[in-house]
Design a protein around this motif. Structure first.
Motif, PDB file in Angstrom:
ATOM      1  N   GLU A  28       1.045  -1.208  -0.186  1.00  0.00           N
ATOM      2  CA  GLU A  28       0.031  -0.135  -0.002  1.00  0.00           C
ATOM      3  C   GLU A  28       0.877   1.292   0.115  1.00  0.00           C
ATOM      4  OE1 GLU A  28      -3.700   1.773  -0.341  1.00  0.00           O
ATOM      5  OE2 GLU A  28      -3.232  -0.608  -0.202  1.00  0.00           O
ATOM      6  N   PRO A  72       2.107   4.861   0.910  1.00  0.00           N
ATOM      7  CA  PRO A  72       2.067   5.751   2.162  1.00  0.00           C
ATOM      8  C   PRO A  72       0.654   6.814   2.137  1.00  0.00           C
ATOM      9  CG  PRO A  72       4.149   6.155   1.091  1.00  0.00           C
ATOM     10  CD  PRO A  72       3.446   5.442   0.335  1.00  0.00           C
ATOM     11  N   GLU A  73       0.155   7.029   3.428  1.00  0.00           N
ATOM     12  CA  GLU A  73      -0.786   7.786   3.282  1.00  0.00           C
ATOM     13  C   GLU A  73      -0.590   9.355   2.985  1.00  0.00           C
ATOM     14  OE1 GLU A  73      -4.681   8.978   4.335  1.00  0.00           O
ATOM     15  OE2 GLU A  73      -3.561   6.656   4.884  1.00  0.00           O
ATOM     16  N   MET A  74       0.614   9.730   3.102  1.00  0.00           N
ATOM     17  CA  MET A  74       1.028  11.217   2.550  1.00  0.00           C
ATOM     18  C   MET A  74       0.797  11.270   0.858  1.00  0.00           C
ATOM     19  SD  MET A  74       4.464  13.304   2.817  1.00  0.00           S
ATOM     20  CE  MET A  74       4.674  14.465   1.723  1.00  0.00           C
ATOM     21  N   ALA A 117      -1.462   9.364  -0.651  1.00  0.00           N
ATOM     22  CA  ALA A 117      -3.033   9.169  -0.627  1.00  0.00           C
ATOM     23  C   ALA A 117      -3.600  10.689  -0.555  1.00  0.00           C
ATOM     24  CB  ALA A 117      -3.664   8.465   0.147  1.00  0.00           C
ATOM     25  N   VAL A 118      -3.044  11.247   0.384  1.00  0.00           N
ATOM     26  CA  VAL A 118      -3.378  12.676   0.444  1.00  0.00           C
ATOM     27  C   VAL A 118      -2.808  13.558  -0.788  1.00  0.00           C
ATOM     28  CG1 VAL A 118      -3.048  14.908   1.655  1.00  0.00           C
ATOM     29  CG2 VAL A 118      -3.462  12.711   2.930  1.00  0.00           C
ATOM     30  N   GLU A 175      -2.610  12.490  -3.687  1.00  0.00           N
ATOM     31  CA  GLU A 175      -3.311  12.167  -4.919  1.00  0.00           C
ATOM     32  C   GLU A 175      -4.820  12.839  -4.859  1.00  0.00           C
ATOM     33  OE1 GLU A 175      -4.829   7.717  -6.646  1.00  0.00           O
ATOM     34  OE2 GLU A 175      -4.131   7.940  -4.729  1.00  0.00           O
ATOM     35  N   LYS A 176      -5.421  12.646  -3.546  1.00  0.00           N
ATOM     36  CA  LYS A 176      -6.732  13.051  -3.456  1.00  0.00           C
ATOM     37  C   LYS A 176      -6.844  14.947  -3.735  1.00  0.00           C
ATOM     38  CE  LYS A 176      -9.963  13.998  -0.079  1.00  0.00           C
ATOM     39  NZ  LYS A 176     -10.338  14.250   1.384  1.00  0.00           N
TER      40      LYS A 176
END
Length: 112
Positions: free
Chosen positions: A33, A35-37, A39-40, A42-43
């Protein structure tokens, strides 16, 4: 003037760089997966890019001389309205561009 070999090398380097930027995320994140950063980013990246495009489009508008930015506001409103109505970015961009060209080329707001 560039020789044929120089043009070929330039095209090859550009193609390789483009392929690398497309392939690297799959190599890095293919089995896990991201990293969360990421995903942020990308959003939130598309709205930020659109905001920069709007700012860039409106930066050279002459607000104190005729037509006072009216063609820009009209086309911005049409693009936003079409996008919210149809949810089709290409449609709203093409129609907005065509409308702006008509408004400016035919000097629709010359009476101001």
């Amino acid at each position: 003037m560039l020789s044929a070999l120089q043009m070929f090398i330039t095209i090859a380097v550009i193609a390789l760089a483009t392929f690398a930027t497309r392939a690297l995320p799959f190599l890095f994140f293919g089995s896990r997966e991201p990293p969360e950063m990421l995903a942020v980013i990308e959003k939130n990246l598309p709205p930020m890019i659109l905001l920069l495009l709007v700012i860039y489009c409106l930066k050279d508008v002459q607000w104190l001389t005729a037509p006072y930015g009216i063609p820009e506001f009209v086309t911005t409103g049409v693009v936003a309205g079409l996008h919210f109505w149809k949810r089709n970015a290409m449609l709203s961009i093409f129609i907005g561009t065509a409308l702006y060209m008509v408004l400016v080329q035919f000097n629709v707001f010359s009476f101001l």
